[in-house]
Write an enzyme that holds these catalytic residues in place. Structure first.
Site, PDB file in Angstrom:
ATOM      1  N   HIS A  65       0.829  -1.215   0.000  1.00  0.00           N
ATOM      2  CA  HIS A  65       0.000   0.000   0.000  1.00  0.00           C
ATOM      3  C   HIS A  65       0.861   1.261   0.000  1.00  0.00           C
ATOM      4  O   HIS A  65       1.265   1.756   1.061  1.00  0.00           O
ATOM      5  CB  HIS A  65      -0.912  -0.017   1.234  1.00  0.00           C
ATOM      6  N   ASN A  99      -5.011   6.352  -7.060  1.00  0.00           N
ATOM      7  CA  ASN A  99      -5.559   7.717  -6.938  1.00  0.00           C
ATOM      8  C   ASN A  99      -4.561   8.769  -7.423  1.00  0.00           C
ATOM      9  O   ASN A  99      -4.146   9.665  -6.702  1.00  0.00           O
ATOM     10  CB  ASN A  99      -6.057   8.018  -5.512  1.00  0.00           C
ATOM     11  N   HIS A 184     -11.046   0.668   1.015  1.00  0.00           N
ATOM     12  CA  HIS A 184     -10.822   1.762   1.963  1.00  0.00           C
ATOM     13  C   HIS A 184     -12.139   1.856   2.741  1.00  0.00           C
ATOM     14  O   HIS A 184     -13.100   2.472   2.285  1.00  0.00           O
ATOM     15  CB  HIS A 184     -10.531   3.045   1.181  1.00  0.00           C
ATOM     16  N   ASP A 310       0.796   2.564   3.725  1.00  0.00           N
ATOM     17  CA  ASP A 310      -0.055   3.676   3.267  1.00  0.00           C
ATOM     18  C   ASP A 310       0.795   4.931   3.099  1.00  0.00           C
ATOM     19  O   ASP A 310       0.357   6.043   3.432  1.00  0.00           O
ATOM     20  CB  ASP A 310      -1.230   3.922   4.220  1.00  0.00           C
TER      21      ASP A 310
HETATM   22  O1  DOR Z   1      -4.375   9.290   4.705  1.00  0.00           O
HETATM   23  C1  DOR Z   1      -4.571   8.838   3.582  1.00  0.00           C
HETATM   24  N1  DOR Z   1      -3.982   9.385   2.506  1.00  0.00           N
HETATM   25  N2  DOR Z   1      -5.415   7.806   3.443  1.00  0.00           N
HETATM   26  C2  DOR Z   1      -5.795   7.383   2.235  1.00  0.00           C
HETATM   27  O2  DOR Z   1      -6.538   6.429   2.171  1.00  0.00           O
HETATM   28  C3  DOR Z   1      -5.322   8.083   1.012  1.00  0.00           C
HETATM   29  C4  DOR Z   1      -4.038   8.750   1.246  1.00  0.00           C
HETATM   30  C5  DOR Z   1      -3.641   9.716   0.157  1.00  0.00           C
HETATM   31  O3  DOR Z   1      -3.762   9.390  -1.027  1.00  0.00           O
HETATM   32  O4  DOR Z   1      -3.131  10.792   0.495  1.00  0.00           O
END
Ligand code: DOR
Length: 435
Positions: A65, A99, A184, A310
């Site tokens: 991730h 994303n 998510h 993440d």
């Molecule tokens: O804190 C986060 N940032 N959680 C997510 O699920 C997306 C991520 C981001 O793309 O900045």
């Protein structure tokens, strides 16, 4: 260059609770492949020998991730800088979220990511395709053509799939292609724009809270859909006690449900948000101490399948603003190993379990193949060498990432990456060990 890595404590855990290596051995690398592992191996002409007594030698870490921000947000990170951060953190394989801008919802974007990662040559990058076109949650993206281009899973990460009908179809479609569906988990009608965990800290700080149930209700709904469809489902950045209970129960019932936990969720709590430090703002939010304890229990008892960062780089434009307005996300690639080793230091888990959670565990989940996450003879030499006795202080100004939004700035952590090899090639070398 061929290498003979001498007398390291080599740990490899290719199976949960089964076959493993944990002893002082040598490892020989020839033509970029692991040629042999054993005692007193002979090097020979042209082989560079490195003495690694007292050091740990592990399979290169696997992170399911990360957000690499390319295409579209290269001022925060790009595939090359993200790969450099990975190498510095001992991560040799990583899955990047869709994303981006444009969103990775079609073959052209997946192709671009794969090509850019090859050009950088510092880590193996496996893209994750979008579940829905444009991450809009309305219609499914083309899983098949993205899979042909190299995706290993699908997710709308950053956004939940709110529509149960769409999630049902994503699971069915994912199952046809053998692609795990990564959620998510955040019910937006319960989260209601909350910027921290709902509770005492939110009230005291005057910040809008979102309840842990915003996550677990989504997980519960999805498990119902998994029971119905039989498809493989993975909870991204799971953060609550109730989510752990639901995943544990689903697994007991034999459902193909898995989850990951991020180092910031098992290390930090919502107290950190009290002084409005936007580096502590993340989605899902840092939770209560009782949630953190439940995560630790689930990491130890096998409910959690892997640690995933993440890694979410943001620049000052998104972070040097009021807490309410700041973007969610934290760096993770360069601190995952040390934060997980801190769990070993604190006797939460064994070193072997820590290795499993960062290597073969995640690799198996997303079927990365080619021996990734293990030290298999004949496979590419993806390796990290770590000084387990060294401590270091996290410095946001020393990050390999383009961004500086680590919540761990100034913290002293155990375990220092000495060097990282990708297919036998040096991709990070802290002190010219491999020269
Ligand atoms: O804190 C986060 N940032 N959680 C997510 O699920 C997306 C991520 C981001 O793309 O900045």
């Amino acid at each position: 260059m061929d290498y003979l890595l001498r007398s390291a404590r080599i740990i490899d855990v290719p199976e949960e609770g089964g076959r493993h290596i944990d002893s002082q051995l040598d490892l020989l690398i020839r033509d970029g492949l692991i040629a042999d592992i054993g005692k007193g191996l002979a090097g020979g002409k042209g082989v560079r020998e490195i003495d690694l007594s007292d050091q740990l030698l592990l399979p290169g870490l696997v992170d399911l991730h990360v957000h690499l921000r390319e295409p579209g947000h290269e001022y925060k990170e790009d595939i090359e800088s993200g790969s450099r951060a990975a190498a510095a953190g001992g991560v040799t394989s990583m899955c990047c979220m869709p994303n981006t801008n444009p969103v990775n919802d079609c073959r052209a974007v997946t192709d671009l990511m794969v090509r850019r990662a090859k050009e950088a040559g510092l880590a193996r990058v496996f893209p994750i395709g979008a579940i829905s076109k444009g991450l809009e949650g309305k219609s499914l993206a083309e899983f098949g053509e993205m899979q042909e281009a190299g995706i290993v899973a699908v997710s709308d990460d950053g956004r939940p799939v709110m529509d149960a009908g769409l999630m049902r179809r994503a699971l069915e479609y994912g199952k046809t292609f053998g692609l795990p569906v990564v959620q998510h988990a955040e019910d937006l009608s319960l989260a209601e724009g909350g910027v921290v965990n709902e509770g005492e800290v939110a009230t005291r700080a005057g910040l809008r809270g979102q309840p842990p149930q915003a996550e677990s209700i989504m997980v519960a709904r999805d498990i119902e859909l998994v029971e119905w469809t039989g498809a493989q489902y993975h909870v991204a950045h799971a953060s609550t006690e109730r989510s752990m209970a639901l995943v544990r129960d689903a697994r007991r019932r034999g459902l193909p449900v898995s989850c990951e936990v991020a180092p910031h969720h098992f290390t930090l709590t919502d107290i950190e948000c009290e002084n409005y430090d936007t580096n502590m703002k993340v989605a899902p939010p840092l939770r209560a101490e009782s949630d953190r304890q439940a995560l630790l229990e689930a990491i130890a008892d096998g409910t959690v399948d892997c640690i995933a960062t993440d890694h979410a780089p943001h620049s000052g434009i998104e972070k040097d603003v009021e807490f309410d307005c700041a973007s969610c996300g934290m760096l993770g690639l360069e601190t995952m190993l040390s934060l997980t080793l801190a769990l070993v230091e604190d006797k939460v888990i064994s070193l072997q379990r820590a290795v499993r959670l960062m290597t073969s565990g995640p690799s198996e989940l997303f079927r990365l193949g080619n021996g990734i996450g293990t030290l298999e003879i004949g496979r590419p030499a993806d390796i990290v060498v770590v000084d387990p006795n060294a401590h270091w202080v996290v410095d946001r100004n020393q990050m390999q990432s383009k961004s500086q939004n680590t919540p761990f700035h100034g913290r002293k952590l155990p375990g220092k990456v000495l060097f990282t090899l990708l297919g036998g090639k040096v991709v990070f070398d802290s002190k010219e060990y491999c020269q």
